[in-house]
Enzyme design. Structure first.
Site, mmCIF file in Angstrom:
data_model
loop_
_atom_site.group_PDB
_atom_site.id
_atom_site.type_symbol
_atom_site.label_atom_id
_atom_site.label_comp_id
_atom_site.label_asym_id
_atom_site.label_seq_id
_atom_site.Cartn_x
_atom_site.Cartn_y
_atom_site.Cartn_z
ATOM 1 N N SER A 61 53.524 49.097 70.802
ATOM 2 C CA SER A 61 54.164 50.207 70.312
ATOM 3 C C SER A 61 53.739 50.312 69.066
ATOM 4 O O SER A 61 52.774 50.393 68.518
ATOM 5 C CB SER A 61 55.537 50.466 70.898
ATOM 6 O OG SER A 61 55.771 51.636 70.655
ATOM 7 N N ASP B 246 53.398 57.453 67.233
ATOM 8 C CA ASP B 246 53.194 56.010 66.963
ATOM 9 C C ASP B 246 52.191 55.317 67.874
ATOM 10 O O ASP B 246 51.602 55.966 68.781
ATOM 11 C CB ASP B 246 54.518 55.179 67.372
ATOM 12 C CG ASP B 246 55.070 55.028 68.659
ATOM 13 O OD1 ASP B 246 54.688 55.851 69.373
ATOM 14 O OD2 ASP B 246 55.785 53.997 68.895
ATOM 15 N N ASP C 215 51.832 53.711 70.828
ATOM 16 C CA ASP C 215 51.807 54.146 72.373
ATOM 17 C C ASP C 215 52.252 55.567 72.835
ATOM 18 O O ASP C 215 52.373 55.770 73.843
ATOM 19 C CB ASP C 215 52.412 53.038 73.118
ATOM 20 C CG ASP C 215 53.946 52.913 72.812
ATOM 21 O OD1 ASP C 215 54.176 53.428 71.831
ATOM 22 O OD2 ASP C 215 54.592 52.392 73.682
ATOM 23 N N ASP D 186 55.016 57.269 72.096
ATOM 24 C CA ASP D 186 56.462 57.391 72.659
ATOM 25 C C ASP D 186 57.368 57.915 71.362
ATOM 26 O O ASP D 186 58.495 58.194 71.826
ATOM 27 C CB ASP D 186 56.991 56.455 73.501
ATOM 28 C CG ASP D 186 57.134 54.913 72.577
ATOM 29 O OD1 ASP D 186 56.866 55.021 71.421
ATOM 30 O OD2 ASP D 186 57.352 53.765 73.201
ATOM 31 N N GLU E 273 66.554 58.417 69.206
ATOM 32 C CA GLU E 273 67.016 57.516 68.154
ATOM 33 C C GLU E 273 66.370 58.091 66.638
ATOM 34 O O GLU E 273 65.464 58.791 66.876
ATOM 35 C CB GLU E 273 66.149 56.340 68.250
ATOM 36 C CG GLU E 273 66.864 55.359 69.543
ATOM 37 C CD GLU E 273 66.088 54.142 69.698
ATOM 38 O OE1 GLU E 273 66.822 53.238 69.679
ATOM 39 O OE2 GLU E 273 64.791 54.189 69.987
ATOM 40 N N ASN F 78 64.460 57.106 64.664
ATOM 41 C CA ASN F 78 62.928 56.699 64.651
ATOM 42 C C ASN F 78 61.925 57.829 65.305
ATOM 43 O O ASN F 78 61.029 57.667 65.333
ATOM 44 C CB ASN F 78 62.818 55.310 64.895
ATOM 45 C CG ASN F 78 63.054 55.121 66.382
ATOM 46 O OD1 ASN F 78 63.048 55.805 67.211
ATOM 47 N ND2 ASN F 78 63.171 53.634 66.661
ATOM 48 N N ARG G 268 71.180 44.362 61.600
ATOM 49 C CA ARG G 268 70.912 43.859 63.090
ATOM 50 C C ARG G 268 69.842 43.315 63.254
ATOM 51 O O ARG G 268 68.833 43.589 62.426
ATOM 52 C CB ARG G 268 71.023 45.069 64.068
ATOM 53 C CG ARG G 268 70.416 46.251 63.769
ATOM 54 C CD ARG G 268 70.375 47.306 64.814
ATOM 55 N NE ARG G 268 69.584 46.832 66.150
ATOM 56 C CZ ARG G 268 68.258 47.095 66.249
ATOM 57 N NH1 ARG G 268 67.371 47.438 65.406
ATOM 58 N NH2 ARG G 268 67.648 46.542 67.186
ATOM 59 N N PRO G 269 69.595 42.320 64.000
ATOM 60 C CA PRO G 269 68.176 41.738 64.213
ATOM 61 C C PRO G 269 67.451 42.586 65.015
ATOM 62 O O PRO G 269 67.830 43.380 66.085
ATOM 63 C CB PRO G 269 68.552 40.357 65.119
ATOM 64 C CG PRO G 269 69.881 40.649 65.869
ATOM 65 C CD PRO G 269 70.609 41.771 64.976
ATOM 66 N N THR H 76 62.163 43.929 68.527
ATOM 67 C CA THR H 76 60.842 44.018 68.471
ATOM 68 C C THR H 76 60.041 43.165 67.667
ATOM 69 O O THR H 76 58.740 43.264 67.615
ATOM 70 C CB THR H 76 60.305 45.504 68.761
ATOM 71 O OG1 THR H 76 60.765 46.029 67.369
ATOM 72 C CG2 THR H 76 60.660 46.201 69.775
#
Ligand code: G16
Length: 540
Positions: free
Chosen positions: A67, A280, A282, A284, A376, A378, A504-505, A508
C-alpha cells in the site's frame, strides 16, 4: 494432510527458506516488510487462505501489496468472504505459522492439528482470489501464495493487477452470487459509474463539476482511473498525474506523503486546477487538497470525508423523513483532529466512537449503526449501511403516499450506497462519492474546508531499536509501556493549551508514530518534537 500436500510444501520450504531469526506479526494490514524478506511468509499465508476458504465454504482473498510503503517493501493480507478484513481470531493462526521454522515435520504436525481443530478434510473444496499491486516483487510473491494454496487442493482465481478495494469487492460479489454486483473489474466500474451517473441525473440543479487533477502515487490506481476517466468524461474532466511512467511508487507523492508532510506531491502542476486529490499505492486512501487565494496549500483529510458524508446522508435522511428511524454514527481513531470530533458531536449531533488504528477496527465498530461512516485521518475509510436501512429506503420508494421530494431523497441515498464500496476504504469509490456530494451541495473545496478549522497538528516517524517496547491502551491514546513514557507525555501536553499527543508503534512500518496537536503549528511541532525525544530516550 496428504502425502502430495506434504511433498509440495517441502519443495516450497526449500525454495523459499525462512531467514534465521526473523520475527513477523500480522499487523495493522497483514504482513508487511522488505519484499526480499517475504517469500517464506507467503507459503504460510497461502496455506491459511486455503484453510479459511475451506472452513467458510466460500472464496477468500489474498492481496499482495504494501500500500503506502515504499517500492522496496511488500506485504500480504487476507480478505474474508464478505469482503472484510480477516477475522481477528485467525490472525493468531497467521502469527503461529509465522513463528514456525522450516522443518516440514513440525509444520505438518501443526497443520494437521489445525485441520482437526477446524474440522477441515483434505479434500474439502477451497477457492482463493489473488491480486497484486504494481510492485516489481508482487508477481513472485503472488505465485508463492498460489502454489501453497494449491498444495491443499484449492482453486485459484487470479486477478493479477488490481487495487486492494477491487479485490475486496470481487470477493464479496463472488460469494454473494452477484447480489452485490458482478465480481469482475468491469462489474466493479459498471456499478460505481452507473450509480454516479444515476445520482447526477436524478438531482435537479446539480452544480457543474470542476476539473479534477489526481496524483496517483505512481501506483496501480493510475491504470484503473484511466478506465474510469473515459467512462465519466461526459460529466467530469479528470487528469491523472504520477501515473507510474516517470516517478517511483509513493515517493514524494501519494496520499500518505501529502497527509504526513502536509504538502503537495511532486509531479503535479499546482496552478491549473481548483481541485486536487492524492490516492496511495494500492488506491485505498484518498486525500483532497487545493491552493488557496493566498497561495497556501490546504488539505482535506479523512476527517473531512466523515463530516461531508455524514452531513449529506443526515440531510437526505431528513428529506426522506427517515431521520428518526435511523442510527447514524461516525468512527474515528486517535489521529482524528480534535476539531473534527467536536464538530461532529457538538454541531452535527452525530455520535462518534474512537477505536485503534486499522480499518479492520473501524469497520467492525461501524456495524453497530444503520449508517456507519468511518474514516481514518489518513484518508482510509468508507460507509456501511445496514440491511434494515436498505429495506427502509426501499419502502419509501415503493410507498405511493410518500411525496416526490421524499422519494427523491430516498433514491439519492440508494444511488449513493451503490457508489460506495462497503467492503473497505476505496479511493476510487470515495472520490466519486465526494465529487457528487460537492456538486449536489454546491460546495467547492474552500466551502468544504470552512465547515470547521483544524487544530494544527504534526506527525513524526521515530526509528527505535524495538517498536514493540511501546504498548498502548484506550484506543492507542495512552501508553502502558515503557514505564514513565505516559507520565512524560502527560507532563509535556499539560504545557500546551488544547494540546494532545500520543505515540504508538506502527503496524505497517518498522517505526513508532508520534502525533501532536495544539493551538498553533509552532506549538504542535514543538510538542511532537519533545515527545519524540522522550520516546527515543525511553526506548534506547
Ligand atoms: C494501513 C491500514 C490503515 C492504517 C495504516 C497505517 O493502510 O490499512 O488502517 O491506518 O496502514 O497503519 P500503521 O500506523 O499501523 O502503520 P495502508 O493504506 O498502508 O493499507
Amino acid at each position: 494432510m496428504t502425502h502430495i500436500a506434504k511433498e509440495k510444501l517441502a519443495t516450497l520450504l526449500m525454495e523459499y527458506p525462512k531467514p534465521a531469526g526473523i520475527v513477523m506479526g500480522y499487523g495493522t494490514a497483514g504482513f508487511r516488510a522488505r519484499a526480499d524478506t517475504l517469500p517464506w511468509i507467503m507459503i504460510r499465508i497461502g496455506i491459511l487462505a486455503a484453510f479459511r476458504s475451506k472452513v467458510k465454504r466460500a472464496c477468500v482473498g489474498a492481496m499482495i501489496t504494501a500500500s503506502h510503503n515504499p517500492e522496496y517493501d511488500n506485504g500480504v493480507k487476507l480478505i474474508d468472504p464478505y469482503g472484510e478484513m480477516l477475522e481477528q481470531a485467525w490472525e493468531v493462526y497467521a502469527n503461529n505459522l509465522s513463528v514456525l521454522d522450516d522443518d516440514i515435520h513440525i509444520l505438518s504436525d501443526y497443520l494437521e492439528n489445525l485441520m482437526n481443530q477446524l474440522n477441515i478434510q483434505a479434500n474439502d473444496e477451497g477457492i482463493v482470489a489473488i491480486a497484486y499491486d504494481t510492485r516489481q516483487s508482487s508477481p513472485l510473491l503472488a505465485s508463492i501464495v498460489k502454489r501453497a494454496a494449491q498444495a491443499f487442493y484449492t482453486t485459484i482465481m487470479d486477478f493479477e493487477l488490481m487495487t486492494t478495494p477491487q479485490l475486496h469487492y470481487a470477493v464479496r460479489c463472488y460469494n454473494d452470487n452477484g447480489t452485490y454486483g458482478h465480481y469482475t473489474e468491469a462489474g466493479y466500474f459498471d456499478k460505481l459509474c452507473t450509480a454516479f451517473q444515476n445520482l447526477i441525473e436524478m438531482t435537479p440543479n446539480i452544480q457543474r463539476f470542476e476539473p479534477l487533477a489526481i496524483d496517483a502515487a505512481n501506483g496501480i490506481g493510475a491504470m484503473k482511473l484511466a478506465y474510469m476517466r473515459q467512462t465519466l468524461a461526459k460529466y467530469i474532466h479528470i487528469e491523472i498525474f504520477n501515473d507510474g511512467t516517470r516517478g517511483h511508487l509513493n515517493e514524494k507523492c501519494g496520499a500518505d506523503y501529502v497527509k504526513l508532510y502536509q504538502k503537495a506531491p511532486d509531479g503535479i502542476p499546482l496552478t491549473n486546477y481548483s481541485k486536487y486529490c492524492s490516492i496511495d499505492g494500492d488506491a485505498d486512501r484518498l486525500i483532497y487538497f487545493f491552493i488557496d487565494k493566498n497561495n497556501q496549500f490546504r488539505l482535506l483529510d479523512g476527517d473531512r470525508f466523515s463530516v461531508l458524508f455524514a452531513s449529506f446522508l443526515a440531510m437526505k435522511l431528513k428529506e426522506a423523513k427517515l431521520a428518526d428511524d435511523v442510527k447514524i454514527g461516525v468512527i474515528q481513531t486517535a489521529y482524528a483532529n480534535g476539531r473534527s470530533t467536536d464538530y461532529l458531536v457538538n454541531k452535527m449531533h452525530v455520535p462518534v466512537a474512537c477505536v485503534p488504528t486499522g480499518v479492520k477496527h473501524l469497520h467492525h465498530k461501524a456495524l453497530d449503526y444503520d449508517i456507519g461512516v468511518y474514516f481514518e485521518a489518513n484518508g482510509h475509510g468508507t460507509v456501511i449501511f445496514s440491511s434494515e436501512l436498505k429495506s427502509k429506503i426501499k419502502m419509501v420508494l415503493e410507498d405511493p403516499k410518500r411525496t416526490v421530494e421524499e422519494r427523491l431523497a430516498a433514491n439519492q441515498i440508494r444511488a449513493f450506497i451503490n457508489i460506495i464500496n462497503e467492503t473497505v476504504g476505496d479511493a476510487i469509490a470515495d472520490l466519486l462519492a465526494t465529487e457528487v456530494i460537492l456538486s449536489i451541495l454546491h460546495l467547492n473545496l474552500e466551502g468544504w474546508l470552512n465547515l470547521y478549522d483544524d487544530l494544527p497538528q504534526r506527525q513524526l516517524k521515530v526509528a527505535v531499536r524495538d517498536r514493540t517496547m511501546i504498548q498502548t491502551t484506550d484506543a492507542e491514546r495512552r501508553c502502558v509501556t515503557p514505564p514513565h513514557l505516559q507520565d512524560c507525555i502527560d507532563e509535556l501536553v499539560s504545557k500546551y493549551p488544547s494540546g494532545r499527543a500520543f505515540v504508538r508503534p506502527s503496524g505497517t512500518e518498522d517505526i513508532v508514530r508520534v502525533y501532536a496537536e495544539a493551538l498553533t503549528q509552532q506549538e504542535a511541532d514543538d510538542l511532537a518534537d519533545k515527545v519524540r525525544v522522550v520516546v527515543e530516550q525511553l526506548t534506547k
